[in-house]
Design an enzyme around this catalytic site. Sequence first.
Site, mmCIF file in Angstrom:
data_model
loop_
_atom_site.group_PDB
_atom_site.id
_atom_site.type_symbol
_atom_site.label_atom_id
_atom_site.label_comp_id
_atom_site.label_asym_id
_atom_site.label_seq_id
_atom_site.Cartn_x
_atom_site.Cartn_y
_atom_site.Cartn_z
ATOM 1 N N GLU A 82 -6.435 -8.877 0.350
ATOM 2 C CA GLU A 82 -6.981 -7.743 -0.223
ATOM 3 C C GLU A 82 -7.643 -8.384 -1.687
ATOM 4 O O GLU A 82 -7.435 -9.073 -2.610
ATOM 5 C CB GLU A 82 -5.838 -6.745 -1.019
ATOM 6 C CG GLU A 82 -6.158 -5.559 -1.742
ATOM 7 C CD GLU A 82 -5.337 -4.636 -2.090
ATOM 8 O OE1 GLU A 82 -4.215 -4.465 -1.177
ATOM 9 O OE2 GLU A 82 -5.233 -4.040 -3.179
ATOM 10 N N LYS A 267 3.955 -0.609 -4.717
ATOM 11 C CA LYS A 267 2.982 -1.219 -3.849
ATOM 12 C C LYS A 267 2.211 -2.306 -4.566
ATOM 13 O O LYS A 267 1.818 -3.445 -4.128
ATOM 14 C CB LYS A 267 2.092 -0.139 -3.006
ATOM 15 C CG LYS A 267 1.482 -0.748 -1.922
ATOM 16 C CD LYS A 267 0.112 -1.513 -2.252
ATOM 17 C CE LYS A 267 -0.698 -2.101 -0.992
ATOM 18 N NZ LYS A 267 -2.045 -2.668 -1.332
ATOM 19 N N ASP A 283 10.794 -15.505 2.651
ATOM 20 C CA ASP A 283 10.880 -14.472 3.521
ATOM 21 C C ASP A 283 10.296 -13.169 2.596
ATOM 22 O O ASP A 283 11.158 -12.657 2.083
ATOM 23 C CB ASP A 283 12.243 -14.443 3.896
ATOM 24 C CG ASP A 283 12.418 -13.273 4.887
ATOM 25 O OD1 ASP A 283 11.658 -12.400 5.031
ATOM 26 O OD2 ASP A 283 13.574 -13.198 5.490
ATOM 27 N N HIS A 381 -12.132 -2.610 -8.440
ATOM 28 C CA HIS A 381 -11.990 -2.495 -7.217
ATOM 29 C C HIS A 381 -13.066 -2.979 -6.279
ATOM 30 O O HIS A 381 -13.505 -3.825 -5.323
ATOM 31 C CB HIS A 381 -11.082 -1.475 -6.567
ATOM 32 C CG HIS A 381 -10.103 -1.831 -5.565
ATOM 33 N ND1 HIS A 381 -10.259 -1.648 -4.432
ATOM 34 C CD2 HIS A 381 -9.061 -2.683 -5.658
ATOM 35 C CE1 HIS A 381 -9.440 -1.994 -3.552
ATOM 36 N NE2 HIS A 381 -8.739 -2.697 -4.207
HETATM 37 C C1 MEV Z 1 -3.681 -1.185 -4.483
HETATM 38 O O1 MEV Z 1 -3.476 -2.163 -3.133
HETATM 39 C C2 MEV Z 1 -2.541 -1.280 -5.396
HETATM 40 C C3 MEV Z 1 -2.785 0.148 -6.326
HETATM 41 O O2 MEV Z 1 -2.720 1.294 -5.771
HETATM 42 C C4 MEV Z 1 -1.712 0.299 -7.041
HETATM 43 C C5 MEV Z 1 -1.498 1.504 -8.077
HETATM 44 O O3 MEV Z 1 -1.792 2.525 -7.955
HETATM 45 O O4 MEV Z 1 -0.589 1.140 -9.167
HETATM 46 C C6 MEV Z 1 -3.885 0.290 -7.247
#
Ligand code: MEV
Length: 425
Positions: A82, A267, A283, A381
């Site tokens: 990513e 995430k 792992d 991003h």
């Molecule tokens: C994207 O890979 C991760 C995010 O969505 C985490 C978040 O929203 O805090 C940017």
Amino acid sequence: MKSSEIHGFYKKTRSERISALKEFADLSEEQAKLLAKDSPLEFETADNMVENVVSTQQLPLGIATNFQLNGKDYLIPMAVEEPSVVAAASNAAKIARKSGGFTTESDEPVMIGQIVLLNVPDLEGAKKAIKEKEQGLIEKANTVDPVLVKFGGGARGIELRDSEGFLFVHLLVDVRDAMGANAVNTMSESIAPQLEELSKGQAKMRIITNLATHRKARAKAVFSKQAIEESFKGKDIGMTTDEIIDSIINVYKIAEADQFRATTHNKGIMNGIDAVAVACGQDWRAIEAGAHSFACISGKYKPLTKYSKDSDGNLVGEIELPIAVGLIGGAVKTNPTAGACLSILGVKTAQELAEAIAAVGLAQNFAAIREIATRGIQAGHMALHAKNIAVMAGAKGEQVDKIAEKMVEEKNIRVDRAKEILEEL
Ligand code: MEV
């Protein structure tokens, strides 16, 4: 002391980056050559690692800079597909290092083996009988792994619990620098017959749990007002630094309040944690399973980080989660890139590795919610995503940045537009 604050690391050529790593981490000539190879994991090795191998799958391996943990500098290898993950971690670490970097700590590397007993006629009586023989059971478990015991690890104790008629016996094992699954499973199997005798039940389950609550790692950092302000220099976001900090805390509070948001919040944390785990041959599924299970240990799924303000109004971030990682066994020894990544990190124990991973999780989360709380995630991003799009359109070398910049300026990041700009160059 060597510094992980390597200015313009991203501008260096591949061989310059590897030279910088070699110098920072005292890598051997062989390790440096390995990193310069495009497929360090040979087919023959891969073929012995898993079944039915046809090829190896590649991921970009990036280096996050600027990390300082407990006063020591680290360069952090991250394997991830990513865009923006490595840059975001490096930026967050840069902000944190202005107020001393990350403070980390961790529990002893104690894993849990579960022996679950069924059809136990008298649960309380069985618990009493097992507790009385605890020492003998520990000694029995230790006989199956004398090497672990020699290195200071081994079975430490037994915890008992019953639920829905099942008797849960938790064998606590200090696995030292191993991830521990093999040692724990073997030990759990070794004491199962005796537990059946003592409980008059049947042991149907003799296996490690990935909810490693006795093996948590913690990291904390102060993201100072001044450093946050500097990080937005030249970008007009129309907010004061106090407003930014309050907004970040609100983003965190939303994750506390809502499972849908908490999932995405976590995430983002796992973007960093998994990337280091994958780079270092760990792992990562075990870490993922443990992290999410721990996130809802209170009965409600929660964010794995917390944010507050200190008395000077600076932002304080904290993370805590179970991290079961090892420096021996598994892919660490078979995958040569994993070995090189551990050398880059320079960690001496599994605990130190877990702490570095926790710090990256916190950095990654701070970077994400800082964007969400201000300009929105897409601004930063998309700038990096634009580079990917430019490459997809066939751009090479300097063309990539030129095309990416133009697409961001136009707010039109698409492969067809990238191709048009490429033709105009
Ligand atoms: C994207 O890979 C991760 C995010 O969505 C985490 C978040 O929203 O805090 C940017």
